[in-house]
Design a protein around this motif. Sequence first.
Motif, short mmCIF file in Angstrom:
data_model
loop_
_atom_site.label_atom_id
_atom_site.label_comp_id
_atom_site.label_asym_id
_atom_site.label_seq_id
_atom_site.Cartn_x
_atom_site.Cartn_y
_atom_site.Cartn_z
N VAL A 1 -30.95 -5.65 -81.81
CA VAL A 1 -30.82 -6.37 -80.58
C VAL A 1 -32.25 -6.81 -79.91
CG1 VAL A 1 -28.81 -4.71 -79.73
CG2 VAL A 1 -31.16 -4.12 -79.24
N TYR A 2 -33.22 -6.55 -80.55
CA TYR A 2 -34.52 -7.02 -80.03
C TYR A 2 -35.72 -6.84 -81.35
CZ TYR A 2 -39.01 -8.03 -77.95
OH TYR A 2 -40.36 -8.63 -77.50
N ALA A 3 -36.32 -8.01 -81.69
CA ALA A 3 -37.51 -8.00 -82.68
C ALA A 3 -38.62 -8.71 -82.20
CB ALA A 3 -36.79 -8.33 -84.06
N GLY A 4 -39.50 -8.25 -82.61
CA GLY A 4 -40.84 -8.90 -82.53
C GLY A 4 -41.42 -10.01 -83.23
N PRO A 5 -42.41 -10.35 -83.17
CA PRO A 5 -42.89 -11.57 -84.11
C PRO A 5 -43.23 -10.96 -85.74
CG PRO A 5 -44.77 -10.68 -82.75
CD PRO A 5 -43.59 -9.98 -82.38
N THR A 6 -43.14 -9.73 -86.05
CA THR A 6 -43.35 -9.12 -87.33
C THR A 6 -42.14 -9.84 -88.31
OG1 THR A 6 -44.35 -7.17 -86.47
CG2 THR A 6 -43.68 -7.30 -88.90
N ILE A 7 -40.96 -9.79 -87.76
CA ILE A 7 -39.90 -10.17 -88.48
C ILE A 7 -39.05 -11.28 -87.58
CG2 ILE A 7 -37.63 -9.66 -89.62
CD1 ILE A 7 -38.69 -6.94 -90.07
N PRO A 8 -39.48 -12.75 -87.83
CA PRO A 8 -38.71 -13.65 -87.03
C PRO A 8 -37.18 -13.82 -87.34
CG PRO A 8 -39.83 -14.60 -89.01
CD PRO A 8 -40.22 -13.10 -88.94
N ASN A 9 -36.43 -14.39 -86.39
CA ASN A 9 -35.07 -14.62 -86.46
C ASN A 9 -34.36 -13.39 -86.90
OD1 ASN A 9 -35.90 -17.54 -86.43
ND2 ASN A 9 -36.39 -17.21 -88.60
N TYR A 10 -34.65 -12.10 -86.49
CA TYR A 10 -34.11 -10.88 -86.52
C TYR A 10 -32.99 -10.53 -85.82
CZ TYR A 10 -34.13 -6.61 -89.47
OH TYR A 10 -33.81 -5.51 -90.28
N ALA A 11 -33.41 -10.74 -84.41
CA ALA A 11 -32.38 -10.44 -83.42
C ALA A 11 -31.11 -10.81 -83.82
CB ALA A 11 -32.65 -10.64 -82.10
N GLY A 12 -29.93 -9.95 -83.58
CA GLY A 12 -28.52 -10.37 -83.88
C GLY A 12 -28.25 -10.08 -85.37
N THR A 13 -29.14 -9.55 -85.96
CA THR A 13 -28.56 -9.41 -87.67
C THR A 13 -27.27 -8.05 -87.46
OG1 THR A 13 -30.40 -10.13 -88.16
CG2 THR A 13 -29.28 -8.67 -89.73
N ALA A 14 -26.32 -8.11 -87.93
CA ALA A 14 -25.29 -7.32 -87.53
C ALA A 14 -25.12 -6.40 -88.70
CB ALA A 14 -24.05 -7.88 -87.14
N PHE A 15 -25.91 -5.73 -89.21
CA PHE A 15 -25.84 -4.98 -90.57
C PHE A 15 -24.43 -4.28 -90.65
CE2 PHE A 15 -30.64 -5.33 -90.52
CZ PHE A 15 -30.75 -5.88 -91.59
N LYS A 16 -24.11 -3.52 -89.90
CA LYS A 16 -22.90 -2.54 -89.81
C LYS A 16 -21.88 -3.32 -90.05
CE LYS A 16 -20.76 1.42 -87.68
NZ LYS A 16 -20.91 2.44 -86.69
N LYS A 17 -21.39 -4.40 -89.25
CA LYS A 17 -20.28 -5.10 -89.26
C LYS A 17 -20.16 -5.72 -90.60
CE LYS A 17 -17.74 -8.51 -86.61
NZ LYS A 17 -17.28 -9.44 -87.63
N ARG A 18 -21.34 -6.45 -91.08
CA ARG A 18 -21.28 -7.45 -92.08
C ARG A 18 -21.09 -6.48 -93.56
NH1 ARG A 18 -25.79 -11.92 -91.23
NH2 ARG A 18 -24.74 -12.74 -93.26
N LEU A 19 -21.71 -5.30 -93.64
CA LEU A 19 -21.79 -4.65 -94.78
C LEU A 19 -20.87 -3.73 -95.02
CD1 LEU A 19 -25.56 -3.51 -94.68
CD2 LEU A 19 -24.50 -5.16 -96.37
N THR A 20 -20.19 -3.37 -93.92
CA THR A 20 -18.84 -2.46 -93.77
C THR A 20 -17.58 -3.42 -94.41
OG1 THR A 20 -19.57 -0.97 -92.20
CG2 THR A 20 -17.24 -1.20 -92.50
N GLU A 21 -17.81 -4.67 -93.74
CA GLU A 21 -16.74 -5.48 -94.15
C GLU A 21 -16.77 -5.92 -95.90
OE1 GLU A 21 -16.64 -8.65 -91.33
OE2 GLU A 21 -15.75 -7.46 -89.90
N ARG A 22 -18.03 -6.44 -96.04
CA ARG A 22 -18.23 -6.72 -97.63
C ARG A 22 -18.22 -5.78 -98.33
NH1 ARG A 22 -18.71 -11.52 -100.15
NH2 ARG A 22 -20.46 -11.40 -101.64
N LEU A 23 -18.74 -4.41 -98.13
CA LEU A 23 -18.92 -3.76 -99.33
C LEU A 23 -17.93 -2.42 -99.03
CD1 LEU A 23 -22.82 -3.92 -99.64
CD2 LEU A 23 -21.01 -5.17 -100.98
N ASN A 24 -17.29 -2.53 -98.12
CA ASN A 24 -16.41 -1.30 -97.92
C ASN A 24 -17.33 0.07 -97.82
OD1 ASN A 24 -13.71 -0.34 -97.17
ND2 ASN A 24 -13.22 0.21 -99.26
N VAL A 25 -18.19 0.22 -97.23
CA VAL A 25 -18.78 1.57 -97.30
C VAL A 25 -19.15 1.90 -95.92
CG1 VAL A 25 -19.75 1.82 -99.60
CG2 VAL A 25 -21.02 0.72 -97.83
#
Length: 290
Positions: free
Chosen positions: A76-100
């Motif tokens: 939901v928030y990321a500093g300058p160390t990793i740009p373009n990172y806020a909004g990355t929906a790991f759980k939703k995408r990985l669960t749908e993609r890999l079924n774990v």
Amino acid sequence: MNYVSIDIGGTFIKYGVMDTNHVFQFQSKVETKVNIDDAIYHQVEAIITEQKHAYTISGVGISTAGIVDRNKGEIVYAGPTIPNYAGTAFKKRLTERLNVPVYVENDVNAAMLGEVWKGAAKGADNVYCLTLGTGIGGAHYDNHRLIDGANLKADSIGYLLYDPETKLNYEQRASTSALNNVLKSELGNAFHAEKAFELARSGDMKCYDVIYKWTAEVAKGLAQIILMKDPAIILIGGGISRQGDYLLNLIKNQLTIFLPAHFLNTELKIAQLYNDAALYGAVFPFFKED
């Protein structure tokens, strides 16, 4: 049953597979890609896919830089160390993609959970964890749960103690990166934290003086934590914590300067799991009922 544990940092992504006996079958790391076009998400997906070919995977735990909504499993928030990172929906995408099933946690929170589960704070409560690295992170574990704050932004301690004159905050003065910058500036490009500590232990006063001033900056922030939180234990984590009691004593000896007389009751300890703490903590939710 095995569980993939992944720890995403600005420089490296570390990962491993833990079995049901809480033992890592192996560990590895890759350089973190510049986060263009969801590069980090795709790295993580590739790591999990590779491990699914080698092991029966029952779940995935992700520790990551940035502020995490653990219910959504999203940055939901990321500093300058990793740009373009806020909004990355790991759980939703990985669960749908890999079924774990997937858990996602902030890296300092994960390190805290690892230390409470397997490390220096095993069985303890009301523990504060401060990690010194590229930046400085904080996590507070009280009443057997992580304290998040109303907006999930509690313990963003790297931003403490901003100085308008130097335009530097706590982590810009007291992180391991800050120490390395001062060492290179004052002693030359060949100097870095590990070498400086080794020389300081051997009596090199130039290295000792730089480290002494730096630990005073670390102590300033710890004093604020003690005044606000009054934890039973403060854990010092991150790679530099391998300096052990030598580092701890330098910090302790200066901490009382920034506190009222006879005020310090918090126990300071070095984290035991070092850079592996977050890997343990990332998969802890799968084992917490054990």
